[in-house]
Write a protein that holds these residues in place. Structure first.
Motif, PDB file in Angstrom:
ATOM      1  N   ARG A   8       0.870  -1.185   0.000  1.00  0.00           N
ATOM      2  CA  ARG A   8       0.000   0.000   0.000  1.00  0.00           C
ATOM      3  C   ARG A   8       0.899   1.226   0.000  1.00  0.00           C
ATOM      4  N   ARG A   9       0.599   2.154  -0.886  1.00  0.00           N
ATOM      5  CA  ARG A   9       1.387   3.385  -0.895  1.00  0.00           C
ATOM      6  C   ARG A   9       0.812   4.344   0.153  1.00  0.00           C
ATOM      7  N   LEU A  10       1.678   4.820   1.041  1.00  0.00           N
ATOM      8  CA  LEU A  10       1.217   5.699   2.117  1.00  0.00           C
ATOM      9  C   LEU A  10       1.486   7.142   1.697  1.00  0.00           C
ATOM     10  N   ASN A  11       0.398   7.853   1.378  1.00  0.00           N
ATOM     11  CA  ASN A  11       0.596   9.225   0.892  1.00  0.00           C
ATOM     12  C   ASN A  11      -0.281  10.228   1.637  1.00  0.00           C
ATOM     13  N   TYR A  12      -0.835   9.796   2.784  1.00  0.00           N
ATOM     14  CA  TYR A  12      -1.778  10.643   3.509  1.00  0.00           C
ATOM     15  C   TYR A  12      -1.390  10.671   4.987  1.00  0.00           C
ATOM     16  N   SER A 256      -7.120  -0.648   1.126  1.00  0.00           N
ATOM     17  CA  SER A 256      -6.698   0.562   0.394  1.00  0.00           C
ATOM     18  C   SER A 256      -6.261   1.669   1.360  1.00  0.00           C
ATOM     19  N   CYS A 257      -5.953   1.296   2.614  1.00  0.00           N
ATOM     20  CA  CYS A 257      -5.601   2.339   3.594  1.00  0.00           C
ATOM     21  C   CYS A 257      -4.247   2.969   3.238  1.00  0.00           C
ATOM     22  N   ASN A 258      -4.253   4.278   3.073  1.00  0.00           N
ATOM     23  CA  ASN A 258      -3.016   4.990   2.680  1.00  0.00           C
ATOM     24  C   ASN A 258      -2.555   5.943   3.781  1.00  0.00           C
ATOM     25  N   ARG A 259      -3.011   5.699   5.051  1.00  0.00           N
ATOM     26  CA  ARG A 259      -2.850   6.708   6.099  1.00  0.00           C
ATOM     27  C   ARG A 259      -1.770   6.433   7.130  1.00  0.00           C
TER      28      ARG A 259
END
Ligand code: SAM
Ligand code: SF4
Length: 328
Positions: A8-12, A256-259
């Protein structure tokens, strides 16, 4: 870029500016409040800006400021203006209870804020007072009018759906989304912290909310885009706004968690329901270099859980921190 072990990409990044609040919502804080952090325990704006710059260099694109009540912290708005100037940030937003919004809306606009989430659990002043333990509905409503007049977009209204408290207002919120350009977001009650005055029997599942909304008329699904959150979204034909459901319990959005979340005392949390935290304050104050801090952040993201284990609000509570300390 930051990826966790599940690709998962973490962008938030959600930053909690303060643990303090001027309301005492039943589901978030006990009536008497929680022990306050000392001033020196809270990350300074300088420290926050350093971490924000570093996070953006690591691929964070979206930052949300939350709390406690972020607008109660002195200097919050000049800080937001500084944040908005960090090259590479695509989206900055604020979650507020709206109590101070009418007086601060113009300054927020001038600081570059354009998106805002306002928590408003009831359109009935008496019910609002019961849920928040403060009789301040009209103040929040004035704040919402102020940001609308200034051109904030989108204006999202967060509604924690609570059985027996505001459940008979679901259709009133649905109508509001037809008449006003507001994005109403119904959020399932989460058993976080002591959840104060709220018990699991207040839980109202998202499917039930949707079924009620559908009695008002057909709903058209809206597809989310890149940085959109986990809400499932719909609009009534011809509506100025929309309705959405955030259902962390009944429909997990973990895949889909990106946080990432940063608490006001400098702990990085990779999951809202997990007390597994990484301290950034101590290394910051002991003179860690950017490379060392980056390494600590990368190591923390490596332990982001695949999913949270809650499928029901009656499950044992998963974390010790109050929601007001985590930032929602
Ligand atoms: N004080 C601000 C506010 O209320 O908007 C920001 C902080 S608050 C913790 C952020 C969001 O979390 C709010 O929309 C609030 O309604 C939501 N929230 C707090 N406790 C919750 C709970 N137990 N379950 C679901 N949502 C919760
Ligand atoms: Fe304060 Fe927001 Fe928690 Fe309500 S939900 S008590 S406004 S932090």
């Amino acid at each position: 870029m930051l990826f966790d072990p599940f690709n998962r990409r973490l962008n938030y990044l959600r930053i909690s500016l303060t643990d303090r609040c001027n309301l005492r919502c039943l589901y978030c804080m006990p009536e008497g409040g929680v022990p306050k952090l000392a001033h020196e325990d809270i990350l300074s704006y300088e420290e926050l800006l350093r971490l924000a710059r570093l996070s953006v260099a690591l691929g964070i694109e979206k930052i949300r400021l939350t709390g406690g009540e972020p607008l109660t912290r002195r200097g919050a708005i000049p800080f937001m203006a500084e944040l908005a100037r960090i090259p590479g940030i695509k989206d900055i937003s604020l979650t507020t209870n709206g109590i101070l919004l009418a007086e601060k809306a113009q300054a927020l606009w001038e600081a570059g804020m354009r998106r805002i989430n306002i928590s408003l659990d009831s359109l009935n002043p008496a019910v609002y007072a019961g849920i928040t333990r403060h009789d301040l509905f009209h103040q929040v409503w004035m704040g919402i009018q102020a940001v609308e007049a200034l051109g904030f977009q989108p204006i999202k209204i967060n509604v924690v759906a609570l059985k027996g408290l505001n459940e008979n207002e679901i259709l009133a919120f649905g109508r509001l989304s037809r008449d006003k350009p507001y994005h109403i977001r119904f959020i399932e009650f989460m058993p976080v912290g002591s959840a104060a005055g709220c018990q699991s029997d207040r839980f109202l599942p998202a499917d039930e909310i949707l079924a009620r909304l559908q009695t008002l008329g057909p709903l058209e699904s809206i597809n989310g885009q890149g940085l959109d959150g986990p809400a499932r979204r719909w609009a009534y034909p011809g509506a100025r706004g929309e309705v959405g459901l955030i259902s962390p319990i009944s429909h997990h959005f973990c895949p889909s968690c990106n946080r990432l979340r940063l608490t006001s005392d400098g702990k990085l949390r990779t999951c809202i329901f997990s007390d597994n935290e990484t301290d950034l304050r101590q290394p910051l104050r002991q003179g860690a270099s950017d490379d060392q801090l980056e390494m600590i952040i990368r190591e923390a993201t490596a332990s982001k859980p695949k999913e949270h284990p809650l499928h029901s609000p009656v499950a044992p509570q998963r974390c010790q921190r109050q929601m007001s300390a985590i930032g929602g």
